[in-house]
Structure formats: C-alpha cells, structure tokens
Write a protein that holds these residues in place. Structure first.
Motif, PDB file in Angstrom:
ATOM      1  N   GLN A  26       0.834  -1.201   0.000  1.00  0.00           N
ATOM      2  CA  GLN A  26       0.000   0.000   0.000  1.00  0.00           C
ATOM      3  C   GLN A  26       0.868   1.249   0.000  1.00  0.00           C
ATOM      4  O   GLN A  26       0.586   2.203  -0.716  1.00  0.00           O
ATOM      5  CB  GLN A  26      -0.948   0.015   1.195  1.00  0.00           C
ATOM      6  N   ASP A  27       1.915   1.245   0.785  1.00  0.00           N
ATOM      7  CA  ASP A  27       2.826   2.391   0.833  1.00  0.00           C
ATOM      8  C   ASP A  27       3.503   2.583  -0.518  1.00  0.00           C
ATOM      9  O   ASP A  27       3.583   3.701  -1.033  1.00  0.00           O
ATOM     10  CB  ASP A  27       3.861   2.183   1.939  1.00  0.00           C
ATOM     11  N   PHE A  30       0.963   3.834  -3.161  1.00  0.00           N
ATOM     12  CA  PHE A  30       0.592   5.222  -2.874  1.00  0.00           C
ATOM     13  C   PHE A  30       1.691   6.168  -3.341  1.00  0.00           C
ATOM     14  O   PHE A  30       1.443   7.144  -4.052  1.00  0.00           O
ATOM     15  CB  PHE A  30       0.334   5.412  -1.375  1.00  0.00           C
ATOM     16  N   GLY A  64      -2.938   1.738  -6.728  1.00  0.00           N
ATOM     17  CA  GLY A  64      -3.027   1.804  -5.270  1.00  0.00           C
ATOM     18  C   GLY A  64      -4.442   1.612  -4.757  1.00  0.00           C
ATOM     19  O   GLY A  64      -4.669   0.968  -3.729  1.00  0.00           O
ATOM     20  N   ALA A  65      -5.409   2.161  -5.485  1.00  0.00           N
ATOM     21  CA  ALA A  65      -6.805   2.013  -5.068  1.00  0.00           C
ATOM     22  C   ALA A  65      -7.225   0.551  -5.061  1.00  0.00           C
ATOM     23  O   ALA A  65      -7.918   0.095  -4.143  1.00  0.00           O
ATOM     24  CB  ALA A  65      -7.713   2.826  -5.996  1.00  0.00           C
ATOM     25  N   THR A  68      -5.673  -1.310  -2.099  1.00  0.00           N
ATOM     26  CA  THR A  68      -6.411  -1.006  -0.880  1.00  0.00           C
ATOM     27  C   THR A  68      -7.708  -1.813  -0.814  1.00  0.00           C
ATOM     28  O   THR A  68      -8.051  -2.387   0.222  1.00  0.00           O
ATOM     29  CB  THR A  68      -6.723   0.506  -0.800  1.00  0.00           C
ATOM     30  N   LYS A  69      -8.426  -1.871  -1.933  1.00  0.00           N
ATOM     31  CA  LYS A  69      -9.672  -2.644  -1.977  1.00  0.00           C
ATOM     32  C   LYS A  69      -9.401  -4.138  -1.796  1.00  0.00           C
ATOM     33  O   LYS A  69     -10.169  -4.832  -1.138  1.00  0.00           O
ATOM     34  CB  LYS A  69     -10.398  -2.394  -3.292  1.00  0.00           C
ATOM     35  N   GLU A  71      -6.948  -5.523  -0.098  1.00  0.00           N
ATOM     36  CA  GLU A  71      -6.615  -5.813   1.295  1.00  0.00           C
ATOM     37  C   GLU A  71      -7.838  -5.747   2.211  1.00  0.00           C
ATOM     38  O   GLU A  71      -7.828  -6.309   3.293  1.00  0.00           O
ATOM     39  CB  GLU A  71      -5.504  -4.887   1.771  1.00  0.00           C
TER      40      GLU A  71
END
Length: 117
Positions: A26-27, A30, A64-65, A68-69, A71
């Motif tokens: 995620q980092d 991003f 990145g989106a 996130t989804k 995870e």
C-alpha cells in the motif's frame, strides 16, 4: 520537487513491512501514484500531453486504489480479482509511460523510476 524524491531507491528505506518481510505494498503504490502525478504535471500543456497525463494518472492511481480494496476484501476470490485489476492497471501505466517517452514529451530519466517501480 527535487529529482531524488520519487526515485524507487527512496522507497526502500524504513517503511512498514508486511508479516512476510516485504515492503508494504500500500505504501509503495501510494508513493508511486503521488510521484506519477507530480511527474505528469510537468508534461506540456498541449493536446497530446493532456491525453497522456490524464490516461496515465487514471491507471497509475488505480493501482493503489485496487490494492487497498484487495486488502479489505472479505473473500479470497474478491482479493484475487482486485489484485488482477491492479496488475492490468500496472501494465496500462507502463504502456502510457512508454508512449510518453517515445514522443519525447518528457525526459527519459523523469519516467524511468516510475517504470521501474
């Protein structure tokens, strides 16, 4: 923005790590999205530059989106689907970056670190 801010080397420092010992995805995604947006903002304000910037920004930030989804997924199938979408967005981003480099609208070194990540 200084040249070294968005290099992939800067992403290998002390960041959150996942339980398996890898860097926090995620980092990484991003930071890649932020760096892409900063670099794309420097493209010429002409029609083709605007198209390249818009398309690359859409798929570049989608990476990145979708991570996130993924995870946040409650089922394994949903996680796999989101990570596959992320993979597709990554390929599309690389394709747009090659187009930008090929047209000469950006210096190669400005985009190489984005492609590498």
């Amino acid at each position: 923005m200084q040249n070294g801010e968005c290099k992939t080397d800067s992403l290998s420092g002390a960041h959150a790590r996942d339980p398996r010992g890898g860097r926090d995805i995620q980092d990484r995604t991003f930071r890649s999205g932020v760096c892409a947006a900063k670099r794309l903002d420097s493209l010429p304000r002409i029609l083709v530059g605007a198209v390249f910037a818009r398309q690359t920004a859409r798929c570049g930030t989608g990476i990145g989106a979708n991570v996130t989804k993924a995870e946040a997924a409650q089922r394994r199938a949903e996680f796999i689907r989101r990570m596959n979408i992320r993979r597709s967005e990554t390929r599309e981003t690389r394709s747009w970056l090659r187009e930008i480099r090929g047209t000469g609208h950006s210096h190669r070194s400005e985009l190489d670190d984005l492609s590498a990540e």
